[in-house]
Scaffold this active site. Sequence first.
Site, PDB file in Angstrom:
ATOM      1  CG  LEU B  43     -44.135 -24.096  15.730  1.00 14.86           C
ATOM      2  CD1 LEU B  43     -43.871 -22.786  16.461  1.00 14.86           C
ATOM      3  CD2 LEU B  43     -44.275 -25.237  16.735  1.00 14.86           C
ATOM      4  N   GLY B  44     -43.159 -22.613  12.627  1.00 16.84           N
ATOM      5  CA  GLY B  44     -42.118 -22.847  11.624  1.00 16.84           C
ATOM      6  C   GLY B  44     -42.117 -21.738  10.582  1.00 16.84           C
ATOM      7  N   GLY B 185     -37.803 -10.722 -11.478  1.00 18.01           N
ATOM      8  CA  GLY B 185     -36.788 -11.767 -11.604  1.00 18.01           C
ATOM      9  C   GLY B 185     -36.187 -12.025 -10.234  1.00 18.01           C
ATOM     10  N   GLY B 186     -34.861 -12.063 -10.166  1.00 17.76           N
ATOM     11  CA  GLY B 186     -34.182 -12.242  -8.890  1.00 17.76           C
ATOM     12  C   GLY B 186     -34.498 -13.582  -8.269  1.00 17.76           C
ATOM     13  CG  ASP B 313     -37.452 -12.825   6.355  1.00 16.24           C
ATOM     14  OD1 ASP B 313     -36.226 -13.042   6.378  1.00 16.24           O
ATOM     15  OD2 ASP B 313     -38.237 -13.397   5.586  1.00 16.24           O
ATOM     16  CB  ALA B 322     -34.329 -19.884   6.658  1.00 17.62           C
ATOM     17  CG  HIS B 446     -10.567 -39.795  -7.826  1.00 19.82           C
ATOM     18  ND1 HIS B 446     -10.868 -38.831  -8.758  1.00 19.82           N
ATOM     19  CD2 HIS B 446     -10.575 -40.992  -8.474  1.00 19.82           C
ATOM     20  CE1 HIS B 446     -11.022 -39.417  -9.944  1.00 19.82           C
ATOM     21  NE2 HIS B 446     -10.848 -40.718  -9.799  1.00 19.82           N
TER      22      HIS B 446
HETATM   23  C1  LIG Z   1     -41.057 -19.085  -1.828  1.00 18.52           C
HETATM   24  C2  LIG Z   1     -39.969 -18.818  -0.810  1.00 18.52           C
HETATM   25  C3  LIG Z   1     -38.856 -19.638  -0.782  1.00 18.52           C
HETATM   26  C4  LIG Z   1     -37.859 -19.407   0.152  1.00 18.52           C
HETATM   27  N1  LIG Z   1     -36.757 -20.230   0.138  1.00 18.52           N
HETATM   28  C5  LIG Z   1     -35.777 -19.993   1.026  1.00 18.52           C
HETATM   29  C6  LIG Z   1     -34.627 -20.818   1.051  1.00 18.52           C
HETATM   30  O1  LIG Z   1     -34.495 -21.763   0.281  1.00 18.52           O
HETATM   31  N2  LIG Z   1     -33.663 -20.559   1.959  1.00 18.52           N
HETATM   32  C7  LIG Z   1     -33.782 -19.542   2.840  1.00 18.52           C
HETATM   33  O2  LIG Z   1     -32.869 -19.363   3.661  1.00 18.52           O
HETATM   34  N3  LIG Z   1     -34.845 -18.732   2.857  1.00 18.52           N
HETATM   35  C8  LIG Z   1     -35.850 -18.940   1.974  1.00 18.52           C
HETATM   36  N4  LIG Z   1     -36.941 -18.119   2.006  1.00 18.52           N
HETATM   37  C9  LIG Z   1     -37.014 -17.071   3.005  1.00 18.52           C
HETATM   38  C10 LIG Z   1     -37.433 -17.610   4.378  1.00 18.52           C
HETATM   39  O3  LIG Z   1     -38.647 -18.292   4.281  1.00 18.52           O
HETATM   40  C11 LIG Z   1     -37.544 -16.488   5.369  1.00 18.52           C
HETATM   41  O4  LIG Z   1     -36.374 -15.713   5.337  1.00 18.52           O
HETATM   42  C12 LIG Z   1     -37.733 -16.979   6.792  1.00 18.52           C
HETATM   43  O5  LIG Z   1     -38.934 -17.698   6.911  1.00 18.52           O
HETATM   44  C13 LIG Z   1     -37.719 -15.813   7.783  1.00 18.52           C
HETATM   45  O6  LIG Z   1     -37.931 -16.295   9.081  1.00 18.52           O
HETATM   46  P1  LIG Z   1     -38.602 -15.393  10.202  1.00 18.52           P
HETATM   47  O7  LIG Z   1     -38.626 -16.245  11.414  1.00 18.52           O
HETATM   48  O8  LIG Z   1     -37.924 -14.106  10.251  1.00 18.52           O
HETATM   49  O9  LIG Z   1     -40.085 -15.099   9.680  1.00 18.52           O
HETATM   50  P2  LIG Z   1     -41.259 -16.046   9.217  1.00 18.52           P
HETATM   51  O10 LIG Z   1     -40.757 -17.368   8.792  1.00 18.52           O
HETATM   52  O11 LIG Z   1     -42.020 -15.275   8.232  1.00 18.52           O
HETATM   53  O12 LIG Z   1     -42.118 -16.317  10.514  1.00 18.52           O
HETATM   54  C14 LIG Z   1     -42.884 -15.302  11.095  1.00 18.52           C
HETATM   55  C15 LIG Z   1     -43.955 -15.938  11.948  1.00 18.52           C
HETATM   56  O13 LIG Z   1     -44.537 -14.927  12.752  1.00 18.52           O
HETATM   57  C16 LIG Z   1     -45.940 -15.066  12.762  1.00 18.52           C
HETATM   58  N5  LIG Z   1     -46.515 -13.763  13.054  1.00 18.52           N
HETATM   59  C17 LIG Z   1     -46.466 -12.647  12.308  1.00 18.52           C
HETATM   60  N6  LIG Z   1     -47.053 -11.629  12.944  1.00 18.52           N
HETATM   61  C18 LIG Z   1     -47.500 -12.098  14.132  1.00 18.52           C
HETATM   62  C19 LIG Z   1     -48.174 -11.522  15.251  1.00 18.52           C
HETATM   63  N7  LIG Z   1     -48.492 -10.245  15.257  1.00 18.52           N
HETATM   64  N8  LIG Z   1     -48.468 -12.312  16.302  1.00 18.52           N
HETATM   65  C20 LIG Z   1     -48.126 -13.620  16.301  1.00 18.52           C
HETATM   66  N9  LIG Z   1     -47.462 -14.203  15.290  1.00 18.52           N
HETATM   67  C21 LIG Z   1     -47.161 -13.448  14.222  1.00 18.52           C
HETATM   68  C22 LIG Z   1     -46.247 -15.600  11.377  1.00 18.52           C
HETATM   69  O14 LIG Z   1     -47.503 -16.225  11.358  1.00 18.52           O
HETATM   70  C23 LIG Z   1     -45.084 -16.539  11.158  1.00 18.52           C
HETATM   71  O15 LIG Z   1     -45.378 -17.833  11.671  1.00 18.52           O
HETATM   72  C24 LIG Z   1     -37.973 -18.341   1.078  1.00 18.52           C
HETATM   73  C25 LIG Z   1     -39.091 -17.524   1.054  1.00 18.52           C
HETATM   74  C26 LIG Z   1     -40.085 -17.757   0.125  1.00 18.52           C
HETATM   75  C27 LIG Z   1     -41.262 -16.862   0.111  1.00 18.52           C
HETATM   76  C1  LIG Z   2     -12.182 -51.902  -6.323  1.00 17.42           C
HETATM   77  C2  LIG Z   2     -11.362 -50.683  -6.061  1.00 17.42           C
HETATM   78  C3  LIG Z   2     -12.002 -49.499  -5.760  1.00 17.42           C
HETATM   79  C4  LIG Z   2     -11.258 -48.349  -5.514  1.00 17.42           C
HETATM   80  N1  LIG Z   2     -11.916 -47.202  -5.206  1.00 17.42           N
HETATM   81  C5  LIG Z   2     -11.193 -46.083  -4.944  1.00 17.42           C
HETATM   82  C6  LIG Z   2     -11.847 -44.887  -4.632  1.00 17.42           C
HETATM   83  O1  LIG Z   2     -13.071 -44.807  -4.591  1.00 17.42           O
HETATM   84  N2  LIG Z   2     -11.085 -43.794  -4.376  1.00 17.42           N
HETATM   85  C7  LIG Z   2      -9.733 -43.829  -4.422  1.00 17.42           C
HETATM   86  O2  LIG Z   2      -9.108 -42.802  -4.202  1.00 17.42           O
HETATM   87  N3  LIG Z   2      -9.079 -44.955  -4.724  1.00 17.42           N
HETATM   88  C8  LIG Z   2      -9.774 -46.085  -4.984  1.00 17.42           C
HETATM   89  N4  LIG Z   2      -9.105 -47.240  -5.298  1.00 17.42           N
HETATM   90  C9  LIG Z   2      -7.627 -47.207  -5.368  1.00 17.42           C
HETATM   91  C10 LIG Z   2      -7.143 -46.603  -6.680  1.00 17.42           C
HETATM   92  O3  LIG Z   2      -7.684 -47.285  -7.770  1.00 17.42           O
HETATM   93  C11 LIG Z   2      -5.625 -46.632  -6.743  1.00 17.42           C
HETATM   94  O4  LIG Z   2      -5.117 -46.079  -5.563  1.00 17.42           O
HETATM   95  C12 LIG Z   2      -5.069 -45.849  -7.912  1.00 17.42           C
HETATM   96  O5  LIG Z   2      -5.507 -46.409  -9.120  1.00 17.42           O
HETATM   97  C13 LIG Z   2      -3.544 -45.806  -7.859  1.00 17.42           C
HETATM   98  O6  LIG Z   2      -3.061 -45.115  -8.973  1.00 17.42           O
HETATM   99  P1  LIG Z   2      -1.629 -45.417  -9.572  1.00 17.42           P
HETATM  100  O7  LIG Z   2      -1.472 -44.464 -10.726  1.00 17.42           O
HETATM  101  O8  LIG Z   2      -0.631 -45.392  -8.515  1.00 17.42           O
HETATM  102  O9  LIG Z   2      -1.691 -46.917 -10.095  1.00 17.42           O
HETATM  103  P2  LIG Z   2      -2.687 -47.649 -11.073  1.00 17.42           P
HETATM  104  O10 LIG Z   2      -3.976 -46.954 -11.200  1.00 17.42           O
HETATM  105  O11 LIG Z   2      -2.701 -49.049 -10.627  1.00 17.42           O
HETATM  106  O12 LIG Z   2      -2.001 -47.534 -12.490  1.00 17.42           O
HETATM  107  C14 LIG Z   2      -0.829 -48.239 -12.802  1.00 17.42           C
HETATM  108  C15 LIG Z   2      -0.701 -48.367 -14.301  1.00 17.42           C
HETATM  109  O13 LIG Z   2       0.598 -48.798 -14.613  1.00 17.42           O
HETATM  110  C16 LIG Z   2       0.543 -49.818 -15.612  1.00 17.42           C
HETATM  111  N5  LIG Z   2       1.743 -50.634 -15.471  1.00 17.42           N
HETATM  112  C17 LIG Z   2       2.072 -51.420 -14.430  1.00 17.42           C
HETATM  113  N6  LIG Z   2       3.307 -51.982 -14.665  1.00 17.42           N
HETATM  114  C18 LIG Z   2       3.739 -51.502 -15.856  1.00 17.42           C
HETATM  115  C19 LIG Z   2       4.900 -51.687 -16.622  1.00 17.42           C
HETATM  116  N7  LIG Z   2       5.890 -52.459 -16.179  1.00 17.42           N
HETATM  117  N8  LIG Z   2       5.012 -51.065 -17.800  1.00 17.42           N
HETATM  118  C20 LIG Z   2       4.021 -50.272 -18.255  1.00 17.42           C
HETATM  119  N9  LIG Z   2       2.902 -50.044 -17.555  1.00 17.42           N
HETATM  120  C21 LIG Z   2       2.752 -50.668 -16.372  1.00 17.42           C
HETATM  121  C22 LIG Z   2      -0.758 -50.548 -15.296  1.00 17.42           C
HETATM  122  O14 LIG Z   2      -1.206 -51.249 -16.417  1.00 17.42           O
HETATM  123  C23 LIG Z   2      -1.651 -49.380 -14.903  1.00 17.42           C
HETATM  124  O15 LIG Z   2      -2.274 -48.828 -16.045  1.00 17.42           O
HETATM  125  C24 LIG Z   2      -9.847 -48.393  -5.559  1.00 17.42           C
HETATM  126  C25 LIG Z   2      -9.199 -49.593  -5.863  1.00 17.42           C
HETATM  127  C26 LIG Z   2      -9.946 -50.728  -6.110  1.00 17.42           C
HETATM  128  C27 LIG Z   2      -9.248 -51.981  -6.410  1.00 17.42           C
END
Ligand SMILES: Cc1cc2nc3c(=O)[nH]c(=O)nc-3n(C[C@H](O)[C@H](O)[C@H](O)COP(=O)(O)OP(=O)(O)OC[C@H]3O[C@@H](n4cnc5c(N)ncnc54)[C@H](O)[C@@H]3O)c2cc1C
Ligand SMILES: Cc1cc2nc3c(=O)[nH]c(=O)nc-3n(C[C@H](O)[C@H](O)[C@H](O)COP(=O)(O)OP(=O)(O)OC[C@H]3O[C@@H](n4cnc5c(N)ncnc54)[C@H](O)[C@@H]3O)c2cc1C
Lengths: 84, 467, 467
Positions: B43-44, B185-186, B313, B322, B446
Amino acid sequence: SPPKAEAKMPVLATPATRMLAKELKVDLETVEGTGPGGRITDGDVKKAAGKAPEKPPEAAPTEKEKIPPPAPAITPAKAPEKPP
Amino acid sequence: MVVGDIEIGTDVLVIGGGPAGYTVAVECARSEMDVTLVNNGELGGLCLHRGCIPVKTIMHALDISEECKKGAPFGVDAGNVSVKLKNVYAWKDDVIEKLESQIKCLCDRYEVQMLEGFCSFTSSNTAMVQGSRGEQRIRFKRAVIATGTRYEEIPGLPYDDKSILNQDSLIRNKDLPDEVVILGGGYGGTTIGTLAVKLGISVRIIHSGDSLFPGIDDDILCPVTKWLCENGVKIYSGDWSVEKKDDVISITINKNGNDDVIKTKKVIVATGMIGNTEKLGLENTEVKINDKGFIEVDGDFLTSDPNIYAIGDANNKPYKNASKAFREGKSLARILKGGTGFPDYQVMPLTLSSEPKISCAGMSEKQAKDAGIDILTGISCFSSNGKAVSLGKTDGFVKVIAEKGSHRILGVHIVGPAAFDIADESYLAIETGARLEDIVLTVHPHPTLCETLQGACEAALKRSDGW
Amino acid sequence: MVVGDIEIGTDVLVIGGGPAGYTVAVECARSEMDVTLVNNGELGGLCLHRGCIPVKTIMHALDISEECKKGAPFGVDAGNVSVKLKNVYAWKDDVIEKLESQIKCLCDRYEVQMLEGFCSFTSSNTAMVQGSRGEQRIRFKRAVIATGTRYEEIPGLPYDDKSILNQDSLIRNKDLPDEVVILGGGYGGTTIGTLAVKLGISVRIIHSGDSLFPGIDDDILCPVTKWLCENGVKIYSGDWSVEKKDDVISITINKNGNDDVIKTKKVIVATGMIGNTEKLGLENTEVKINDKGFIEVDGDFLTSDPNIYAIGDANNKPYKNASKAFREGKSLARILKGGTGFPDYQVMPLTLSSEPKISCAGMSEKQAKDAGIDILTGISCFSSNGKAVSLGKTDGFVKVIAEKGSHRILGVHIVGPAAFDIADESYLAIETGARLEDIVLTVHPHPTLCETLQGACEAALKRSDGW
Ligand SMILES: Cc1cc2nc3c(=O)[nH]c(=O)nc-3n(C[C@H](O)[C@H](O)[C@H](O)COP(=O)(O)OP(=O)(O)OC[C@H]3O[C@@H](n4cnc5c(N)ncnc54)[C@H](O)[C@@H]3O)c2cc1C
Ligand SMILES: Cc1cc2nc3c(=O)[nH]c(=O)nc-3n(C[C@H](O)[C@H](O)[C@H](O)COP(=O)(O)OP(=O)(O)OC[C@H]3O[C@@H](n4cnc5c(N)ncnc54)[C@H](O)[C@@H]3O)c2cc1C
């Protein structure tokens, strides 16, 4: 490996609008979009289906996009049979 | 399953319990339709047991150990990291079991009738299930074929689990070989080749045609072929033919009139899949298949038999994966309920578990140019992304392709460790017809990897006036 | 820098080399404007040296060791994993150095004039830089203030690097304490609290108000408070006041009329930031600041002085983060070039480095309800996502909020290990006014974590008719 898809510009309409078109049996290739850049809106689809838009289009573009809840769209021929 | 002479009646018979089959079954049952799901085996389906899930699970486990080994610069001292392959495969089986039981639960919750066995049609409204406990006849109003695919064989060289292998062998870990030649390939060849390398197997890949993966732009593919080469993989291209004598398999590769012969004891055939439609009893119905065994359907998944549909398929629609199977399952359930199915999609994403990973959405640069579309492209590298630098994962880049006039995004291609994770924005962008400006003007937090996607759009825009 | 009596003339003077300052400087210079960037201290600002980047880098290094330790189920035997904190901090410094040199490169490539020193205005078109090598006078046509913020102090309790600390102490690793009390919840308190726990510090957090993080829905926050509690963090809520006597800091917490007193030797004050505008010589200009030192600007970042703009944390616009700083830098560059700036954004994403991670975009459920909007919500858990199960990371879920009538997506909230990676789709969705159908009908590859985002939209849709 994927088959070579024939590359051409796809129709400019969101999936939701394309769903509506399918429900209303509108061929989008024949619809001229009135949205930005020729985008086909829900209103365009309804118009093409011969239905007036439910609301007169309003100014905000988001309002234009507003759709009523999807119609059940059950065609009698395909109505599901009730389970016993 | 009650086995016996009594015929089961069902509104919807679903054959195949893969992504396509269980999805349509559950969705129909959710709407209180009477549904019977017959599955032969796991199943699956292929996806859960021998495809998507096991490949990703095994690779992830192997990747974690790589991360540990490379942890020293981050301050992590992991001692002597080692991988116990037996445990990796046990974890894979665990994951499969968990997910299989979730599918089982879903089917039970919505009261899908489940039958184990091989199902075949006896007419356009009857079928027969051969289970371990005998035969069961079924009368249905409508049937859905979701039987998937199986590996194509090279004529005259059937799979023997010893020297002529398919991708299952690595996934099931039946006796990993020391060295192997991959034919094709492919998607298949690249994925299984990457997995083989990670499993420590010595790999050669042979593909016909110019590119290891036709359809992917060369610049996107380049880091992947580089990784393969650096990891000792030899890649051959040309028309090839195979011969087996005793234990030895000889592959002759013809390129520009010159023959190259390589010998091996094990090959993995990765040339493609064929429709799993043999012995389905289709001759007792109106259903038609093509020369590869795929079932012909119309836009609503209806076969040439007015009672019988085919999804996943098994049908002849483009792409075999899938996501398509899930989507068609959901779409057909709406149709069977009397509604309309889903509209056509514009983007079928490609996610390739290569090293680094590749994610493609929409048109490649080459496709757009070949179609005569005037384009803008933009590239942004992970090496200038703060998060990527902080993760120590700076390989790769994002490339965006947009129509020059409208700035409408037509393709997004990502190569790099984060390729799968940040790609979701690109699918929505292309499907909804978003423009470069839409992504550039959307605030991206960011520091995150998705800033690189935004950066690529900005780079493209900067090639136009006013930016 | 040529120090001397000769006044430098420049078209655009940028004060502050953080994300806001270097962005506007580079973007203006790219358009061949004559730009001088004065920075006091570390190029890249708070963000690169004491904020976003170091926090993420240190956490990632600590997380990798956790991954290794938990590798056994995956088949990874990592021996005795240990973390060398000294090396973790050295890696952090490495990352900062790399990114700082990238900023330097960018500035050089576009020929931004760089001055080191503290800059202050002497009039509405002159300024003075005090550098290590003396003073430099500058005459400018237009100036941009991008001086950021600094940590607010509790009146009477100045930072002393010993017992009254700010977030810098953990980030710079000056002598990690064994235990600490964090004053304040929200973004600062939660982030630094999580980091402290990961560094092995015993933590208490005190916040006023009902929620550790007001504005985030309780269900999203719940896994985070659970993790904190499981990791020994005590969380107190109530109005608090602080007193210091000799070595001992007493904090009195009043809740519902009852006083609770806790004592500690070290507190980290995480109550907020104030504008870095002291000693800027604003009294020599027309620039106006508010009571927290933030500069008042109009929609085009123009201060009350017609020659002077202010962007990034230093201005009085809502939100203080690096994305806003970058965006305002880019937007102002367009304005200085004579164009129009960017339009207002609709979504300011929140990414919280808690455990599990949280990512919020758009309205929370509570906000939408409070606004009287009729909504649909949908939830999907990572535990039913195939990729998450295969990674062994099944904590958390995605919640989507949409307007009931139009299905327009108003908010997406993710809690879980993948929260940052898959969120990008949600920003674009909300910014472009996408509907639930747009995400549900967009093909998402399998197996990926972003399927859970799609699943949440589908769950919401299933609460409406016809799905
Ligand atoms: C190695 C590999 C990697 C893959 N990776 C991806 C991926 O990353 N992403 C993705 O989207 N697709 C991937 N695919 C493709 C994906 O597995 C198939 O497209 C998908 O399983 C198709 O679904 P389906 O339901 O059409 O058929 P299937 O999944 O093949 O299911 C058919 C089912 O019907 C059953 N069945 C068949 N005949 C009968 C019957 N007469 N009576 C009762 N039951 C029957 C079978 O036993 C099976 O359980 C991959 C395929 C392979 C081979
Ligand atoms: C712990 C922490 C985690 C954070 N994580 C995130 C996050 O994940 N994502 C996110 O989007 N934001 C995050 N922030 C917020 C983010 O850091 C600030 O919003 C961002 O840095 C603002 O950019 P800015 O250019 O306005 O000022 P700042 O980055 O503060 O830059 C100001 C610059 O001006 C300089 N400066 C100041 N006064 C003068 C002056 N008089 N003369 C010359 N230079 C001066 C300073 O030295 C500094 O280099 C986080 C903040 C903190 C504290």
